[in-house]
Write a protein that holds these residues in place. Structure first.
Motif, PDB file in Angstrom:
ATOM      1  N   GLN A  59      23.107  13.535  24.103  1.00 54.82           N
ATOM      2  CA  GLN A  59      24.570  13.696  24.642  1.00 54.82           C
ATOM      3  C   GLN A  59      25.288  12.587  24.422  1.00 54.82           C
ATOM      4  N   ALA A 118      25.766  11.559  20.779  1.00 56.27           N
ATOM      5  CA  ALA A 118      26.834  12.505  20.202  1.00 56.27           C
ATOM      6  C   ALA A 118      28.307  12.162  20.734  1.00 56.27           C
ATOM      7  N   ARG A 122      29.938  11.094  17.027  1.00 55.62           N
ATOM      8  CA  ARG A 122      30.259  12.285  16.497  1.00 55.62           C
ATOM      9  C   ARG A 122      31.656  12.276  15.970  1.00 55.62           C
ATOM     10  N   GLU A 153      33.894  14.068  14.931  1.00 53.82           N
ATOM     11  CA  GLU A 153      34.996  14.824  15.501  1.00 53.82           C
ATOM     12  C   GLU A 153      35.810  13.934  16.671  1.00 53.82           C
ATOM     13  N   THR A 206      37.149  18.741  22.980  1.00 52.31           N
ATOM     14  CA  THR A 206      35.984  18.539  21.669  1.00 52.31           C
ATOM     15  C   THR A 206      34.804  17.635  22.455  1.00 52.31           C
ATOM     16  N   ARG A 207      34.944  16.899  23.417  1.00 59.07           N
ATOM     17  CA  ARG A 207      34.157  16.074  24.257  1.00 59.07           C
ATOM     18  C   ARG A 207      33.123  17.613  24.942  1.00 59.07           C
ATOM     19  N   THR A 263      31.211  19.151  22.509  1.00 59.63           N
ATOM     20  CA  THR A 263      29.908  18.485  22.066  1.00 59.63           C
ATOM     21  C   THR A 263      28.682  18.314  22.710  1.00 59.63           C
TER      22      THR A 263
END
Length: 372
Positions: free
Chosen positions: A249, A252, A256, A258, A340-341, A344
Motif C-alpha cells: 500500500q 502504491a 501509482r 493515477e 483515488t487514494r 488505491t
C-alpha cells in the motif's frame, strides 16, 4: 451407476472425473511438461514488441510531447504589435503640414502582474499529468500482455491435460465395454463413460477457442494482424513471494500513476487559481508612435510614447466568477485525489487476496490434482 462397480474401480472412476472436471476451469498457473514448442513465444520478447509497436502507447507519447511543448508558450510574453497608417487623399483644402500623413506604431504588453509566470507553472504540472497518463498506458499494456500470455500458456497446458484425460477415458470406455460383455458391468456404465469422453471433446473445443482468443489479443497489442501465427508460450513456473499489505500500500500510494496524476492536477489548478487572482491586476501596454508630415523634409516629424492599461475592476462579476470557478476546481481536484487514494488502498488489498488465492490453487493443482 457407481454402486455396481468394485471399490477399486470406483476410486479410479472418481479420480478420473475429478481431474477432468477441474481442468476445465481456468488455472492461471497450470504447468504442462509438453508445453514447449519448436517456435517458443517468450514473454520478454512479447513485452518488448508491445512497448515498441503499440499505437495507443505511441499516441500517449505524442500527447506528452505536445504538453511539454506548451511550457515555453505559457511562459512567453504577448506578441509585439506593429501598425502603419497613412493618408491616401484629403477631401478638403488644408495646408500640407496640418495633418499627419504617415504613422508607424509599436506596442508591447508588459506582464508585470506575473500572469505569464502563473501560466508557466501550470503548464509543467499539466505535462507531468500527461506523463503519468503515458505511464498508466504503459503499465496497462504490460499487464494486458502478461495476462494474455499467462492465459495462452494455461490454454496449452489445459489442452495437454485434456488430451491425457481423453486417453484415460477412452481406455475406461474399452474396459467398461469389456466388463459389460463379460456380464460384470451394466450398459449404463459404458454409456456414462462415453458421455464423459464426449464432454472432454466439447471442452477441447472451448480450450482451442480460448487459445485463439488470446492469440488475437496478443497480436492486437503488438499492432499485428489478429490472425498472424504466434509461437507456443514457455511453461509457466510459479514462484512464491512473501508480500506485506502495508509495504504494498505504501508503494502504491507513492508510485501509482493515477495518484501522481491527481497530485499534478492539484498543482496545475492551484496555479490557475493564482492566475485568476492576478486577473484583477492589469498589465500595462507600452506603445511608441513615429509620425511624419507629408511635406516635411525629415523622415520622422514626431515621436510619441504612451501607456495604456485595461480596467478590469469595472467588470468585477466576470473576474469574481473566474476566481470562484478556479477555487472550486482546486477543491474538486483535492477531493478526487483523496478518493483515488482510498480506492488505491482497497485495490491493493483485493489484489493481494487474489494473489494468495491463485498461489493456493497452484499448490493444490501441483501437489494433489496433477498427480491424480
Amino acid at each position: 451407476f457407481m454402486s455396481e462397480l468394485t471399490n477399486t474401480d470406483s476410486v479410479k472412476w472418481h479420480c478420473t472425473r475429478i481431474a477432468a472436471a477441474v481442468f476445465m476451469l481456468s488455472a492461471l498457473f497450470a504447468v504442462s511438461a509438453n508445453a514447449q514448442g519448436t517456435n517458443t513465444l517468450r514473454e520478454r520478447e512479447l513485452l518488448r514488441a508491445v512497448l515498441r509497436d503499440n499505437q495507443m502507447l505511441k499516441a500517449a507519447l505524442a500527447k506528452w510531447e505536445m504538453m511539454k511543448a506548451r511550457v515555453p508558450q505559457a511562459r512567453a510574453w504577448e506578441d509585439l504589435r506593429a501598425g502603419v497608417d497613412w493618408r491616401a487623399e484629403r477631401s478638403v483644402n488644408v495646408p500640407p503640414n496640418s495633418f499627419m500623413d504617415q504613422t508607424a506604431m509599436l506596442e508591447q504588453e508588459v506582464p508585470i502582474s506575473g500572469k505569464n509566470r502563473s501560466r508557466s507553472r501550470a503548464a509543467p504540472a499539466e505535462a507531468r499529468a500527461a506523463f503519468e497518463d503515458l505511464r498508466r498506458m504503459e503499465l496497462d499494456l504490460i499487464m494486458r500482455a502478461r495476462s494474455a500470455y499467462a492465459r495462452l500458456a494455461n490454454g496449452y497446458a489445459q489442452l495437454e491435460v485434456n488430451r491425457r484425460n481423453t486417453e484415460l477415458l477412452n481406455q475406461f470406455v474399452q474396459i467398461s465395454r469389456s466388463r459389460y460383455e463379460a456380464g460384470v458391468a451394466t450398459q449404463a456404465d459404458v454409456l456414462l463413460a462415453q458421455t464423459d469422453a464426449a464432454k472432454l471433446l466439447e471442452a477441447q473445443a472451448d480450450i482451442e477457442r480460448q487459445i485463439s482468443q488470446e492469440q488475437s489479443a496478443l497480436n492486437v497489442l503488438m499492432n499485428r494482424p489478429a490472425q498472424e501465427r504466434l509461437g507456443q508460450p514457455s511453461a509457466l513456473v510459479f514462484t512464491a513471494q512473501m508480500l506485506s499489505l502495508e509495504s504494498l500500500q505504501t508503494s502504491a500510494i507513492a508510485l501509482r500513476p493515477e495518484l501522481r496524476r491527481a497530485q499534478s492536477r492539484i498543482d496545475a489548478e492551484r496555479f490557475r487559481l493564482e492566475l485568476a487572482n492576478r486577473q484583477w491586476f492589469p498589465d500595462p501596454a507600452l506603445n511608441v508612435k513615429a509620425q511624419r508630415y507629408n511635406s516635411a523634409a525629415q523622415a520622422v516629424s514626431e515621436v510619441d510614447v504612451g501607456v495604456s492599461i485595461p480596467i478590469p475592476w469595472l467588470n468585477w462579476k466576470k473576474y469574481s466568477a473566474g476566481v470562484l470557478e478556479a477555487r472550486r476546481t482546486v477543491e474538486e481536484a483535492e477531493r478526487q485525489f483523496d478518493a483515488t487514494r482510498v480506492e488505491t488502498l482497497g485495490l491493493v488489498r483485493d489484489q493481494l487476496k487474489k494473489i494468495q488465492t491463485s498461489a493456493n490453487q497452484y499448490e493444490l493443482y501441483r501437489d494433489n490434482i496433477l498427480p491424480l
